[in-house]
Design an enzyme around this catalytic site. Structure first.
Site, short mmCIF file in Angstrom:
data_model
loop_
_atom_site.label_atom_id
_atom_site.label_comp_id
_atom_site.label_asym_id
_atom_site.label_seq_id
_atom_site.Cartn_x
_atom_site.Cartn_y
_atom_site.Cartn_z
CE1 TYR A 177 -4.02 -2.09 0.95
CE2 TYR A 177 -2.36 -3.49 2.07
CZ TYR A 177 -3.63 -3.50 1.57
OH TYR A 177 -4.43 -4.49 1.69
N GLY A 222 -12.74 -19.00 4.49
CA GLY A 222 -12.44 -19.18 3.39
C GLY A 222 -12.76 -20.61 2.93
CB ALA A 225 -19.10 -18.54 7.05
CB ALA A 253 -13.08 -13.99 -1.62
CG ASP A 255 -14.01 -6.62 1.07
OD1 ASP A 255 -13.99 -6.82 2.64
OD2 ASP A 255 -13.06 -6.36 0.27
CG ASP A 257 -9.42 -6.09 -4.52
OD1 ASP A 257 -8.51 -6.59 -5.25
OD2 ASP A 257 -9.32 -5.22 -3.77
#
Length: 314
Positions: free
Chosen positions: A104, A227, A231, A255, A257, A293
């Site tokens: 970043y 993942g 979940a 993924a 998000d 993304d």
């Protein structure tokens, strides 16, 4: 435009290597945009929810690209244009076929200077869910103040607070965010966390155990994202598990998000909890099938056909 879902945070220019290998040697790069909260906004909007995103961008091409892309997706954009700071940048590469590295350039970026004054009061009046992440308070004192202000406005609007821990250790450096995370969790009605993130808040245990302990902090719904293992959720005391949808994985960034955006969209639509989780799993899986993304998030029409993620349309 009135919005049922309101979110806020930093979105950056995303420069992505188009080939596998070290940045020392790759030559192809592609420009896009990305940010956890705007990813959630796009995922939910593509499934039919009315969504507003609040942020701060630089007076530059990257900032204009961010606002254009989000508006093109149907998101109601409220972006303060900061003429004193530039738009932040993410650099994504794939050192190997199975690994992704993200760095970043966001120090003193426009997005990190988000402040309470950037939050339009009228955006929250129709909100049913206000979504925040643990990234925003890590950016700066003013960004943290903006997050708390958003939670106060959610309370005033009788909206549900949604919180995705989204822990970024590089942003927190030597600071311990667990106290802040627990404080936000106590204000939230829905909390999302990866297993390690959940354990950061409530200690060790199985996914179901940490989901229940998260719920003891206050939220009615806690979802632990696992993942490739799916979940686990505890909602109003009931425990549910959803398996991951198997896909050929290209890139897993975004993924989580997508999972969150789909769950919130289904919540707004009044779907039962099991259906929310199933939709979230499908969208999270779809996100893994492409390199961006958010670009691979499905629209509602894409999910109407039979089968989990059939890539062939005839």
């Amino acid at each position: 435009m009135s919005a049922d879902l309101v979110t806020l945070g930093e979105t950056m220019a995303l420069v992505r290597a188009t080939e596998v290998g070290s940045l020392e040697h790759v030559t192809g790069m592609r420009l896009s945009v990305g940010g956890a909260e705007s990813n959630v906004a796009i995922a939910a909007r593509r499934l039919g929810a009315s969504v507003a995103w609040i942020g701060r961008v630089g007076d530059d091409g990257a900032g204009r690209r961010i606002t254009r892309e989000l508006r093109a997706e149907g998101v109601d954009v409220h972006a303060h244009v900061d003429d004193g700071a530039g738009t932040g940048m993410m650099l994504k590469s794939h050192p190997s076929a199975t690994t992704t590295e993200v760095t970043y350039g966001r120090h003193m970026s426009a997005g990190s200077r988000l402040a309470p004054d950037d939050l339009p009061a009228d955006v929250f009046t129709t909100a049913r869910i206000v979504h925040v992440t643990g990234i925003t308070p890590a950016l700066s004192a003013s960004a943290e103040a903006a997050m708390w202000d958003a939670l106060d406005r959610a309370d005033a609007a009788h909206a549900i607070v949604s919180f995705d821990v989204n822990h970024r250790s590089r942003l927190w450096r030597d600071r311990d965010p667990s106290t802040l995370y627990r404080a936000v969790t106590a204000r939230a009605g829905i909390v999302f966390a990866g297993l390690d993130e959940a354990r950061l808040l409530v200690g060790g245990g199985t996914p179901a155990q940490v989901a229940r302990r998260l719920g003891e902090l206050g939220p009615a719904a806690t979802i632990v994202k696992l993942g490739a293992e799916g979940a686990v959720a505890v909602v109003d005391g009931a425990e549910l598990w959803v398996p991951a949808v198997p896909v050929a994985v290209v890139d897993t960034v975004g993924a989580g998000d997508g999972f969150v955006g789909a769950y919130l969209a289904a919540t707004l639509a009044g779907a039962p909890v099991a259906e929310r989780l199933a939709l979230a799993a499908r969208v999270g899986a779809a996100a893994c099938t492409g390199p961006g993304d958010w670009e691979s998030y499905p629209h509602a029409r894409d999910l109407a056909h039979e089968g989990p993620l059939d890539p062939v349309q005839r």
